[in-house]
Motif scaffolding. Structure first.
Motif, PDB file in Angstrom:
ATOM      1  N   UNK A 160       0.849  -1.187  -0.069  1.00 13.59           N
ATOM      2  CA  UNK A 160       0.048   0.137  -0.151  1.00 13.59           C
ATOM      3  C   UNK A 160       0.965   1.071  -0.037  1.00 13.59           C
ATOM      4  N   UNK A 161       0.404   2.376  -0.371  1.00 15.28           N
ATOM      5  CA  UNK A 161       1.012   3.791  -0.239  1.00 15.28           C
ATOM      6  C   UNK A 161      -0.055   4.343   0.558  1.00 15.28           C
ATOM      7  N   UNK A 162       0.052   5.785   0.947  1.00 13.61           N
ATOM      8  CA  UNK A 162      -0.650   6.419   1.757  1.00 13.61           C
ATOM      9  C   UNK A 162      -1.968   6.712   1.199  1.00 13.61           C
ATOM     10  N   UNK A 193       5.054  -8.933  10.242  1.00 12.79           N
ATOM     11  CA  UNK A 193       5.529  -8.186  10.800  1.00 12.79           C
ATOM     12  C   UNK A 193       4.613  -7.141  11.885  1.00 12.79           C
ATOM     13  N   UNK A 194       5.342  -6.574  12.785  1.00 11.91           N
ATOM     14  CA  UNK A 194       4.518  -5.786  13.501  1.00 11.91           C
ATOM     15  C   UNK A 194       4.978  -4.333  13.543  1.00 11.91           C
ATOM     16  N   UNK A 195       6.121  -3.862  13.819  1.00 13.87           N
ATOM     17  CA  UNK A 195       6.741  -2.593  13.961  1.00 13.87           C
ATOM     18  C   UNK A 195       6.710  -1.918  12.475  1.00 13.87           C
ATOM     19  N   UNK A 196       7.305  -3.057  11.645  1.00 11.99           N
ATOM     20  CA  UNK A 196       7.375  -2.596  10.212  1.00 11.99           C
ATOM     21  C   UNK A 196       6.527  -3.395   9.374  1.00 11.99           C
ATOM     22  N   UNK A 197       5.207  -3.839  10.068  1.00  4.59           N
ATOM     23  CA  UNK A 197       4.341  -4.715   9.227  1.00  4.59           C
ATOM     24  C   UNK A 197       2.983  -3.926   9.507  1.00  4.59           C
ATOM     25  N   UNK A 198       2.217  -4.722  10.277  1.00  2.00           N
ATOM     26  CA  UNK A 198       0.695  -4.146  10.778  1.00  2.00           C
ATOM     27  C   UNK A 198       0.632  -2.926  11.238  1.00  2.00           C
ATOM     28  N   UNK A 199       1.500  -2.401  12.362  1.00  6.52           N
ATOM     29  CA  UNK A 199       1.119  -1.230  13.004  1.00  6.52           C
ATOM     30  C   UNK A 199       1.098  -0.203  12.031  1.00  6.52           C
ATOM     31  N   UNK A 200       1.945   0.027  10.855  1.00  8.82           N
ATOM     32  CA  UNK A 200       1.934   1.122  10.090  1.00  8.82           C
ATOM     33  C   UNK A 200       0.730   1.207   9.162  1.00  8.82           C
ATOM     34  N   UNK A 201       0.176   0.102   9.042  1.00 11.75           N
ATOM     35  CA  UNK A 201      -1.048  -0.054   8.515  1.00 11.75           C
ATOM     36  C   UNK A 201      -2.218   0.695   8.936  1.00 11.75           C
ATOM     37  N   UNK A 202      -2.181   0.178  10.496  1.00  8.97           N
ATOM     38  CA  UNK A 202      -3.268   0.697  11.627  1.00  8.97           C
ATOM     39  C   UNK A 202      -3.117   2.204  11.746  1.00  8.97           C
ATOM     40  N   UNK A 203      -1.707   2.862  11.755  1.00 12.21           N
ATOM     41  CA  UNK A 203      -1.604   3.998  12.048  1.00 12.21           C
ATOM     42  C   UNK A 203      -1.905   4.974  10.859  1.00 12.21           C
ATOM     43  N   UNK A 204      -1.808   4.358   9.467  1.00 14.38           N
ATOM     44  CA  UNK A 204      -1.979   5.377   8.384  1.00 14.38           C
ATOM     45  C   UNK A 204      -3.249   5.148   7.698  1.00 14.38           C
ATOM     46  N   UNK A 205      -4.163   4.177   8.284  1.00 15.07           N
ATOM     47  CA  UNK A 205      -5.442   4.144   7.589  1.00 15.07           C
ATOM     48  C   UNK A 205      -6.292   5.325   8.268  1.00 15.07           C
TER      49      UNK A 205
END
Length: 433
Positions: A290-292, A314-326
C-alpha cells in the motif's frame, strides 16, 4: 442405677472426614473440548450465543477469471472458470443436534477430520435477516481453519461464509501470484453470490436469512491482505505493475470503488505491510503493498489483530503502520504481547505423530491456542455488534480505560474480563482524522 440418655447434640454432630479414606463418589467424565469452547477464564463475549448453529456447503463458480496457475512464463494470462467452495454457518431453530465433522488437510498433505458444534444442513431460522460476514483464510489455509470463530459468530446472530480460495488451500497450493491477484475478487464474488442466494424468493435454503447490506470482511494473513483491499485499501500502483498481464491493476489505488455493502473489516495479522513486502525483493509502496493514498481509501471501521513478534507479516514494520496510516477509518489495534503470526487458527489437531511443521502451522510458541480463540471471539463479537448491528453498548468492550492490560486494575479493568486474566493484551483506538 438408671442409664442416662445420650446427649442429642452428640447424636447429630458431624463426623470429621478422614483424609485417608478413599473417595467412593463416581468419577466425572471429561467432556470433549472442541475448537471454540469457552475456557473457565474466557472473557464475557466468548460465551456461545443464544442461537443454535447450522452449516452447509455451497459451491460457486466465477467465470472467466485470470488463471495464473497455468499462465506460461512471459506469456499472456489465460482465463478460466474459478471454482470456490464456501462453508456457510447460520442461526437455526431446527432442533437438530449440533454435531458436525469437518474435513481438512495438513500442510504436509495428510487428510484429517475434526468435530464441531453445528448441525449439518439444518433448516435456517426464518423471520429474521442477519448481518453477513465473509471469511478469508491464509496461504495456505482452508474454509474451516477458523471454525471456532465462524460457529461462534453464527451463534451470536450472524451468517458467516468462509471461502476455500483456489490455488491457496492446504490441498491445492498454487503459485503465490494467484493468491495476490484473486483474494479481493474472491471476497467480492462470494459476497455477490451469497447475497443472491440469501435474497427473498431465491429458492435457496439460505433465502431470506441474511442482510447483505450489512457485511463485514474478515481475513487472516493473506486473507487480511485481501480483506483490507476489498474494504477499500487500494494497492500501490508500482506494486500492481509487477503482476503479469495487469491482473492486479484493477485493485490498485483509484481503480475501484469498494462495495458499499461492506460496512466493517477485521484483519488478523494481515500480510502485505512493509517488512512482508520487502521480503519479496521487489519495489513497494510506502507501506508495503500500500501507499498513503491507498490506505486512505479504507473508510469502514476496522479491527486489526496482531502479535507484536509476528515473524511473517511483521509488527513495527508490518501491521502497526497499516493501522496508524489508515487515517480515514475508525480503527482498533488488538496486540498479543510476545505472540508471533499464528494468532487466528483453530488449535492444532490432536493427531498421532503430528510433525513440528504441521503443528507450527496452527500454534503460537507462547500463547495457548484455545485462549487466543476465546479472546478473538470476545473482541470480534464486540466489534461486529458495534459496527454491523449498531449495538452502542458493545463499545465499552473496545474503548478500554487503559490500552495496556498489565496496567488495568480496579476501576481500570477491561469490561468482560475476570481479575488477573488480562495480562499480555494491548488495545488501541484511533479515530478518523
Amino acid at each position: 442405677m438408671t442409664a442416662t440418655a445420650p446427649d442429642a447434640a452428640a447424636q447429630t454432630a458431624p463426623t470429621t472426614p478422614n483424609p485417608a479414606a478413599p473417595n467412593t463418589a463416581a468419577p466425572q467424565t471429561a467432556a470433549p473440548f472442541l475448537p471454540g469452547d469457552a475456557r473457565p477464564d474466557a472473557p464475557e463475549l466468548a460465551a456461545r450465543g443464544s442461537f443454535a448453529v447450522g452449516v452447509r456447503t455451497v459451491t460457486l463458480v466465477n467465470p472467466g477469471q485470470p488463471d495464473l496457475a497455468r499462465a506460461p512464463q512471459g506469456g499472456p494470462v489465460p482465463r478460466a472458470d474459478r471454482r470456490l467452495t464456501v462453508e456457510v454457518w447460520y442461526p437455526t431453530a431446527s432442533g437438530a443436534k449440533e454435531a458436525v465433522t469437518y474435513a481438512d488437510t495438513l500442510t504436509s498433505g495428510k487428510a484429517f477430520t475434526f468435530d464441531g458444534r453445528a448441525a449439518r444442513d439444518a433448516k435456517p431460522l426464518s423471520g429474521q435477516a442477519f448481518p453477513l460476514v465473509i471469511v478469508s483464510h491464509g496461504y495456505t489455509g482452508s474454509r474451516v481453519l477458523m471454525s471456532y470463530l465462524t460457529e461462534h459468530l453464527a451463534s451470536r446472530g450472524y451468517v458467516v461464509a468462509a471461502i476455500d480460495h483456489t490455488d491457496s488451500t492446504h490441498d491445492n497450493r498454487g503459485p503465490f501470484n494467484s493468491t495476490l491477484v484473486n483474494r479481493a475478487p474472491d471476497i467480492n464474488f462470494t459476497l455477490d453470490q451469497i447475497a443472491r442466494l440469501g435474497a427473498p424468493g431465491s429458492g435457496s435454503p439460505l433465502s431470506g436469512i441474511l442482510n447483505a447490506s450489512r457485511t463485514a470482511v474478515l481475513g487472516y494473513s493473506m486473507g487480511g491482505y485481501g480483506a483490507l483491499n476489498a474494504a477499500g485499501a487500494g494497492y500501490a500502483p508500482k506494486v500492481a505493475a509487477l503482476l503479469p498481464g495487469g491482473t492486479l491493476t484493477p485493485r490498485q489505488t483509484g481503480a475501484f470503488t469498494p462495495d458499499p455493502r461492506i460496512r466493517a473489516a477485521v484483519a488478523f495479522a494481515p500480510w502485505g505491510g512493509p517488512s512482508a513486502a520487502r521480503g519479496l525483493g521487489v519495489p513497494t509502496g510506502e507501506y508495503g503493498f500500500w501507499d498513503a493514498r491507498g490506505l486512505e481509501g479504507l473508510k469502514v471501521p476496522t479491527l486489526f489483530v496482531v502479535g507484536d513478534h509476528d515473524d511473517v507479516s511483521g509488527f513495527e514494520e508490518g501491521v502497526k503502520p497499516l493501522f496508524e496510516n489508515a487515517v480515514n477509518t475508525d480503527r482498533y489495534l488488538l496486540v498479543y504481547q510476545n505472540a508471533r503470526h499464528n494468532i487466528a487458527p483453530n488449535p492444532a489437531p490432536s493427531l498421532p505423530d503430528l510433525s513440528f511443521a504441521d503443528h507450527e502451522h496452527y500454534a503460537d510458541p507462547v500463547w495457548d491456542s484455545a485462549r487466543l480463540n476465546n479472546l478473538n471471539q470476545h473482541f470480534v463479537t464486540a466489534f461486529l455488534n458495534l459496527t454491523l448491528k449498531g449495538d452502542a453498548g458493545a463499545a465499552v468492550y473496545l474503548n478500554v480505560p487503559t490500552p495496556i492490560a498489565a496496567n488495568a486494575t480496579g476501576q481500570n479493568a477491561w469490561k468482560g474480563f475476570a481479575p488477573r486474566t488480562m495480562l499480555g493484551l494491548e488495545l488501541y483506538h484511533l479515530r478518523p482524522r
